[in-house]
Design a protein around this motif. Structure first.
Motif, PDB file in Angstrom:
ATOM      1  N   HIS A 100      65.260  14.956 -15.058  1.00  0.00           N
ATOM      2  CA  HIS A 100      66.674  15.112 -15.353  1.00  0.00           C
ATOM      3  C   HIS A 100      67.447  15.426 -14.072  1.00  0.00           C
ATOM      4  O   HIS A 100      68.476  14.834 -13.776  1.00  0.00           O
ATOM      5  CB  HIS A 100      66.826  16.228 -16.396  1.00  0.00           C
ATOM      6  CG  HIS A 100      68.232  16.475 -16.816  1.00  0.00           C
ATOM      7  ND1 HIS A 100      68.956  17.547 -16.351  1.00  0.00           N
ATOM      8  CD2 HIS A 100      69.050  15.796 -17.637  1.00  0.00           C
ATOM      9  CE1 HIS A 100      70.163  17.510 -16.893  1.00  0.00           C
ATOM     10  NE2 HIS A 100      70.249  16.464 -17.673  1.00  0.00           N
ATOM     11  N   ARG A 101      66.919  16.354 -13.284  1.00  0.00           N
ATOM     12  CA  ARG A 101      67.569  16.758 -12.040  1.00  0.00           C
ATOM     13  C   ARG A 101      67.645  15.590 -11.060  1.00  0.00           C
ATOM     14  O   ARG A 101      68.674  15.313 -10.466  1.00  0.00           O
ATOM     15  CB  ARG A 101      66.794  17.921 -11.409  1.00  0.00           C
ATOM     16  CG  ARG A 101      66.951  18.047  -9.890  1.00  0.00           C
ATOM     17  CD  ARG A 101      68.339  18.507  -9.462  1.00  0.00           C
ATOM     18  NE  ARG A 101      68.505  19.904  -9.765  1.00  0.00           N
ATOM     19  CZ  ARG A 101      68.011  20.888  -9.015  1.00  0.00           C
ATOM     20  NH1 ARG A 101      67.330  20.609  -7.925  1.00  0.00           N
ATOM     21  NH2 ARG A 101      68.207  22.140  -9.367  1.00  0.00           N
ATOM     22  N   PHE A 102      66.509  14.875 -10.907  1.00  0.00           N
ATOM     23  CA  PHE A 102      66.475  13.797  -9.929  1.00  0.00           C
ATOM     24  C   PHE A 102      67.457  12.697 -10.323  1.00  0.00           C
ATOM     25  O   PHE A 102      68.147  12.123  -9.476  1.00  0.00           O
ATOM     26  CB  PHE A 102      65.058  13.232  -9.783  1.00  0.00           C
ATOM     27  CG  PHE A 102      64.954  12.181  -8.716  1.00  0.00           C
ATOM     28  CD1 PHE A 102      65.212  12.495  -7.384  1.00  0.00           C
ATOM     29  CD2 PHE A 102      64.632  10.871  -9.033  1.00  0.00           C
ATOM     30  CE1 PHE A 102      65.137  11.529  -6.387  1.00  0.00           C
ATOM     31  CE2 PHE A 102      64.561   9.897  -8.041  1.00  0.00           C
ATOM     32  CZ  PHE A 102      64.805  10.226  -6.719  1.00  0.00           C
ATOM     33  N   SER A 103      67.542  12.426 -11.639  1.00  0.00           N
ATOM     34  CA  SER A 103      68.498  11.428 -12.108  1.00  0.00           C
ATOM     35  C   SER A 103      69.921  11.854 -11.732  1.00  0.00           C
ATOM     36  O   SER A 103      70.704  11.051 -11.214  1.00  0.00           O
ATOM     37  CB  SER A 103      68.390  11.254 -13.626  1.00  0.00           C
ATOM     38  OG  SER A 103      69.433  10.420 -14.080  1.00  0.00           O
ATOM     39  N   LEU A 235      76.127   3.408 -12.717  1.00  0.00           N
ATOM     40  CA  LEU A 235      74.784   3.913 -12.995  1.00  0.00           C
ATOM     41  C   LEU A 235      73.957   3.730 -11.731  1.00  0.00           C
ATOM     42  O   LEU A 235      74.079   2.722 -11.045  1.00  0.00           O
ATOM     43  CB  LEU A 235      74.139   3.151 -14.153  1.00  0.00           C
ATOM     44  CG  LEU A 235      74.738   3.370 -15.538  1.00  0.00           C
ATOM     45  CD1 LEU A 235      74.048   2.477 -16.548  1.00  0.00           C
ATOM     46  CD2 LEU A 235      74.623   4.837 -15.957  1.00  0.00           C
ATOM     47  N   CYS A 236      73.113   4.740 -11.448  1.00  0.00           N
ATOM     48  CA  CYS A 236      72.253   4.660 -10.276  1.00  0.00           C
ATOM     49  C   CYS A 236      70.794   4.825 -10.682  1.00  0.00           C
ATOM     50  O   CYS A 236      70.483   5.385 -11.728  1.00  0.00           O
ATOM     51  CB  CYS A 236      72.603   5.766  -9.278  1.00  0.00           C
ATOM     52  SG  CYS A 236      74.256   5.613  -8.600  1.00  0.00           S
ATOM     53  N   GLY A 237      69.920   4.366  -9.798  1.00  0.00           N
ATOM     54  CA  GLY A 237      68.485   4.616  -9.928  1.00  0.00           C
ATOM     55  C   GLY A 237      67.906   4.212 -11.263  1.00  0.00           C
ATOM     56  O   GLY A 237      68.185   3.139 -11.790  1.00  0.00           O
ATOM     57  N   PHE A 238      67.095   5.118 -11.835  1.00  0.00           N
ATOM     58  CA  PHE A 238      66.407   4.811 -13.087  1.00  0.00           C
ATOM     59  C   PHE A 238      67.370   4.539 -14.239  1.00  0.00           C
ATOM     60  O   PHE A 238      67.071   3.758 -15.129  1.00  0.00           O
ATOM     61  CB  PHE A 238      65.464   5.956 -13.474  1.00  0.00           C
ATOM     62  CG  PHE A 238      64.197   5.977 -12.663  1.00  0.00           C
ATOM     63  CD1 PHE A 238      63.327   4.898 -12.685  1.00  0.00           C
ATOM     64  CD2 PHE A 238      63.878   7.073 -11.871  1.00  0.00           C
ATOM     65  CE1 PHE A 238      62.170   4.901 -11.934  1.00  0.00           C
ATOM     66  CE2 PHE A 238      62.718   7.092 -11.111  1.00  0.00           C
ATOM     67  CZ  PHE A 238      61.862   6.005 -11.143  1.00  0.00           C
TER      68      PHE A 238
END
Ligand SMILES: [Zn+2]
Length: 400
Positions: A100-103, A235-238
């Motif tokens: 959650h944090r990394f997202s 939206l970024c990343g995953f």
């Protein structure tokens, strides 16, 4: 208890576990059945600057895990909301939900690169930022066209591939005065600066990734005019990957159902739409012919006439058939479509000098009738009356 909580995430955005001392625990005044807990230090990022808080657990000495339900800043301290009371002075072990944090870090760092490019290229500010589990939006103080957004998106992704360093620190006052940085508001107290090498310098309190490469990808999902500027969803990343999964699955399913390749879906869809409207037109035509035939076959012993039909018929068709009936009969002529059980919708017309609303008034005496209109033609719906009931009202209705 006015001690500021040490923000462990300030120094290390990648830390997931920590130990801390419980400074204070009390019944939360604003949240029913919850306890507000302050610790001497924490890795939990609170709701701040438009970003929703970290998730995770606090673990007691006896290994019991207590979920952290919310994290807020209160009187300069970071307040963790729990369902259980913790003994003051005790030591606890905390663990944040890293995924959650990394997202959040991916989204937030992506936003900085995006806003930095918007600011340097167009001079617009990001005046509103929201980062929750479901949306990431930025509100810019000026209007951005779709073409411009596409360009910015490309530049952000280039910055991602360049894998630039992202640095967060608290500059000394004299250093700060030399830094030209973006800031949403006049800041008091220690200002934390987040710099994306070559792209952005901004005051920010949130955890960020170390290098732009970790953002993965940035995709603009939506943009709209908002308060004279532009609201942009990204939206970024995953999260972007998840979005692509869903969108791709959707278009693949559509292509499968149309028995074509995904590249042909738009053309195929357009073709089907055209076919459908042609079919509708033909169906209307047939319906009209059929209704006119039925109208002709009605007994001619009265100037009034009513016709019943089931199904969903184009109201324009009904209107035309009603007009042709009125022309021939001169009295009150109605077409009712529906069934005894479900009720009927209707269009009723009347000849010169008559008022169609008069039939409605007569029907209303015994049944539930909605609708009305001009003397020449009314429309509406009726409930609780069978075709036979309606017919008998019509055929006995006086021409006066
Ligand atoms: Zn920020």
């Amino acid at each position: 208890m006015n001690s500021q909580t040490i923000k462990l995430y300030d120094e290390n955005a990648y830390g997931t576990e920590f130990t801390a001392k419980v400074l204070h625990c009390e019944k939360a005044d604003s949240r029913e059945n919850l306890y507000a807990v302050t610790l001497d230090r924490t890795l939990f990022f609170p709701e701040e600057g438009g970003q929703t808080p970290d998730r995770g657990v606090l673990i007691l000495n006896d290994a019991r895990k207590i979920e952290v339900l919310d994290v807020q800043i209160k009187n300069d301290s970071i307040c963790h909301y729990l369902e259980e009371e913790l003994p003051e002075g005790s030591t606890i072990y905390g663990k944040i939900d890293w995924e959650h944090r990394f997202s959040n870090m991916q989204q937030h760092s992506g936003e900085h690169v995006f806003s930095g490019i918007v600011n340097s290229r167009f001079g617009y500010d990001n005046v509103g930022f929201h980062l929750s589990d479901s949306v990431v939006t930025m509100d810019y103080s000026g209007q951005l066209t779709e073409e411009e957004l596409k360009d910015i998106e490309k530049s952000v992704n280039r910055a991602i591939y360049e894998n630039r360093e992202i640095r967060a620190w608290y500059p000394a006052e004299n250093e700060l005065s030399e830094i030209n940085y973006r800031s949403k508001k006049e800041l008091s107290g220690a200002v934390r600066i987040v710099e994306v090498d070559g792209y952005d310098v901004c005051a920010c309190c949130a955890p960020h990734v170390k290098r732009t490469g970790e953002i993965g990808i940035l995709k603009v999902i939506n943009s709209q005019n908002y308060k004279g500027g532009t609201r942009v969803s990204i939206l970024c990343g995953f999260r972007a990957l998840e979005y692509f999964y869903n969108e791709h699955a959707m278009i693949q399913k559509l292509a499968g159902e149309m028995s074509t390749g995904i590249e042909n879906v738009p053309a195929q869809f357009k073709k089907q739409q055209e076919e459908m409207s042609e079919l509708k037109r033909k169906l209307s035509e047939s319906c009209e012919k059929l209704l006119l035939k039925e109208a002709e076959a009605l007994p001619e012993d009265s100037q009034n006439a009513c016709l019943f039909t089931d199904g969903d018929i184009d109201p324009n068709v009904i209107r035309r058939v009603v007009n042709s009936l009125v022309e021939k009969r001169g009295g009150y002529c109605g077409i009712f479509f529906g069934s005894d059980k479900e009720g009927y919708r209707f269009i009723i017309g009347s000849g010169a000098g008559l008022n169609s609303n008069a039939v409605l008034a007569e029907l209303r005496k015994n049944y539930e009738v909605r609708g009305g209109g001009k003397p020449a033609m009314v429309q509406g719906s009726i409930e609780g009356a069978s075709a036979q009931d309606i017919s008998s009202v019509f055929l006995n209705f006086s021409m006066e």
